[in-house]
Enzyme design. Structure first.
Site, short mmCIF file in Angstrom:
data_model
loop_
_atom_site.label_atom_id
_atom_site.label_comp_id
_atom_site.label_asym_id
_atom_site.label_seq_id
_atom_site.Cartn_x
_atom_site.Cartn_y
_atom_site.Cartn_z
N LYS A 126 0.78 -1.34 0.27
CA LYS A 126 0.18 -0.28 -0.07
C LYS A 126 0.94 1.57 -0.38
O LYS A 126 0.45 2.23 -0.94
CB LYS A 126 -0.62 0.12 1.22
CG LYS A 126 -1.80 -1.44 1.58
CD LYS A 126 -2.87 -1.34 0.55
CE LYS A 126 -3.95 -2.86 0.90
NZ LYS A 126 -3.10 -3.70 0.81
N LYS A 161 -8.30 0.79 3.79
CA LYS A 161 -7.64 -0.07 4.50
C LYS A 161 -6.87 -0.38 5.41
O LYS A 161 -6.55 0.91 5.29
CB LYS A 161 -7.79 -0.12 2.74
CG LYS A 161 -6.74 0.33 1.96
CD LYS A 161 -6.47 -0.27 1.10
CE LYS A 161 -5.80 0.69 -0.20
NZ LYS A 161 -6.13 0.97 -1.11
N ARG A 211 -4.62 -4.37 -12.74
CA ARG A 211 -3.08 -5.33 -12.54
C ARG A 211 -2.52 -5.44 -13.77
O ARG A 211 -2.48 -6.02 -15.07
CB ARG A 211 -3.41 -6.93 -12.26
CG ARG A 211 -2.06 -7.54 -12.45
CD ARG A 211 -0.96 -7.22 -10.92
NE ARG A 211 -1.59 -6.84 -9.76
CZ ARG A 211 -2.28 -7.58 -8.79
NH1 ARG A 211 -1.30 -9.00 -9.55
NH2 ARG A 211 -2.62 -7.59 -7.56
N ARG A 226 -10.12 -6.70 -13.01
CA ARG A 226 -11.35 -7.28 -12.20
C ARG A 226 -12.18 -6.16 -11.58
O ARG A 226 -11.47 -5.51 -10.98
CB ARG A 226 -9.72 -7.31 -10.80
CG ARG A 226 -9.44 -8.23 -10.95
CD ARG A 226 -7.54 -8.11 -11.59
NE ARG A 226 -6.94 -7.14 -10.92
CZ ARG A 226 -6.24 -6.74 -9.78
NH1 ARG A 226 -6.04 -7.99 -9.22
NH2 ARG A 226 -5.95 -5.45 -9.03
N ARG A 234 -15.52 -4.13 -4.91
CA ARG A 234 -14.25 -4.85 -4.88
C ARG A 234 -14.42 -5.49 -6.09
O ARG A 234 -15.00 -6.21 -6.32
CB ARG A 234 -13.82 -5.18 -3.02
CG ARG A 234 -13.55 -4.74 -2.16
CD ARG A 234 -13.55 -5.94 -1.00
NE ARG A 234 -14.77 -6.58 -1.12
CZ ARG A 234 -14.82 -7.47 0.12
NH1 ARG A 234 -13.98 -7.60 0.57
NH2 ARG A 234 -16.36 -8.45 -0.03
N ASP A 274 -1.50 -2.67 -9.39
CA ASP A 274 -3.44 -2.12 -9.47
C ASP A 274 -3.18 -0.86 -9.65
O ASP A 274 -3.05 0.45 -9.08
CB ASP A 274 -3.73 -1.94 -7.85
CG ASP A 274 -3.08 -3.73 -7.65
OD1 ASP A 274 -3.09 -4.67 -9.01
OD2 ASP A 274 -3.59 -4.12 -6.92
N GLU A 282 -1.32 0.70 -5.59
CA GLU A 282 -1.20 -0.52 -5.33
C GLU A 282 0.35 -0.84 -5.84
O GLU A 282 0.12 -0.63 -6.99
CB GLU A 282 -1.81 -1.67 -4.36
CG GLU A 282 -3.06 -1.44 -3.32
CD GLU A 282 -3.22 -2.70 -3.14
OE1 GLU A 282 -2.68 -3.76 -2.67
OE2 GLU A 282 -4.67 -2.73 -2.60
N ASN A 284 2.41 -4.47 -6.21
CA ASN A 284 1.94 -5.41 -5.22
C ASN A 284 3.50 -6.16 -5.57
O ASN A 284 4.33 -6.35 -7.19
CB ASN A 284 1.66 -6.51 -6.03
CG ASN A 284 -0.58 -6.23 -5.71
OD1 ASN A 284 -1.03 -6.21 -4.29
ND2 ASN A 284 -0.63 -5.24 -5.64
#
Length: 318
Positions: A126, A161, A211, A226, A234, A274, A282, A284
């Site tokens: 994050k 979050k 992504r 997504r 979400r 993301d 984000e 990752n």
């Protein structure tokens, strides 16, 4: 030249091979003639300053009826392999951090660790996005429920979050005046003791949370969006989102160009960004996914590109 490739991952017997990116990497390594070694869960250790692992020879098959075979596990020095794929899913807890420290000892002995152990420790998924504020929506990270509440009042519609969740867990959407705000903030901060992140809600989530995969700093040409389903906001696949492949937009490529060189500098060979709408949310680095979905939709071999980068890194040392 065949390599010895070890993998540190969650239990291989419980993965879903149709969407597991680590499995795609193992299939590609085996296809190239590399020898695979499965590090048993909890198998990393140090003796007299030397890193070891309990590992077993591994064979993989793209067959849901039986996708792997293991040989007899043995304890061996980590420097007897050339590459370690560190692919354990979050949380990045004390055990995870200790494993990266052991892998750092192996790195000092010449083993290529994917991704770099220091980067795995430094880059919270994050917070790492905030290294690139020009790419991010308005964001606040704080332990203070009062500060977070003021941020919600300022922006009206907000996503809240934890800093260590994955798969869409512990993500809340809150609007100014929502009677649940206090309990959400109490849950996330545990009474002003734990950091939480607030970001302005991005309505383009309805079109998908994209992504974008980076291989040694360079983006794959397609992303997996997504897309949230039903009343769910979400997009995470683990939260029921639908995966839809798309070519990168001009803005996606701009974000990748902002982030990619720094990931390459830090030795992060395989990274997932993301992106919602025009905004990075984000970075990752622990165990990015979506290889198999994109390979199927576009006829790609993303793990092949990754192993090209791995072999190039090793070749540059010669």
């Amino acid at each position: 030249m065949p390599l010895d490739v070890a993998v540190v991952m969650d239990p291989i017997g419980s993965i879903k091979i149709g969407k597991d990116s680590t499995f795609a990497m193992l299939l590609e390594a085996q296809r190239r003639g590399h020898r695979l070694h499965y590090v048993l869960p909890g198998g990393l250790a140090v003796r007299d300053g030397r890193p070891f692992a309990r590992m077993a020879p591994l064979t993989v098959r793209d067959d849901p009826a039986g996708w792997y075979s293991l040989g007899e596990p043995v304890r061996r020095p980590l420097n007897t392999v050339q590459v370690v794929l560190m692919r354990t899913d979050p949380p990045v807890d004390a055990n995870y951090l200790h494993d990266t420290q052991i892998l750092g000892l192996a790195q000092a002995e010449g083993v290529l660790i994917v991704n770099d152990p220091q980067g795995l420790r430094d880059l919270n998924e994050k917070l790492a996005a905030l290294l690139f504020p020009q790419c991010c929506p308005p964001t606040l990270v704080s332990r203070s429920a009062a500060e977070l509440r003021a941020f919600i009042a300022e922006h009206g519609d907000t996503v809240l979050k934890t800093l260590d969740g994955m798969g869409g867990r512990s993500i809340f959407r809150a609007r100014a005046g929502d009677p649940n705000i206090n309990v959400i903030l109490e849950t996330l901060t545990q009474g002003d003791r734990h950091l939480a992140m607030a970001q302005r809600f991005i309505p383009e989530i309805a079109a998908g949370d994209k992504r974008i995969l980076l291989i040694d700093g360079v983006p794959v040409d397609y992303c997996l969006a997504r897309v949230p389903q039903g009343d769910e906001f979400r997009g995470n696949l683990a939260a029921g989102g639908r995966g839809e492949g798309r070519p990168l937009s001009e803005r996606d490529r701009w974000i990748a160009a902002q982030v990619g060189p720094e990931m390459k500098r830090r030795g992060m060979l395989f990274v997932g960004l993301d992106v919602i709408g025009d905004w990075l949310t984000e970075v990752n680095v622990t165990s990015p996914t979506c290889i198999r979905e994109l390979d199927r939709q576009f006829g790609l071999n993303i793990a092949g590109s990754l192993f090209d980068a791995i072999e190039a890194r090793l070749g540059s040392r010669d």
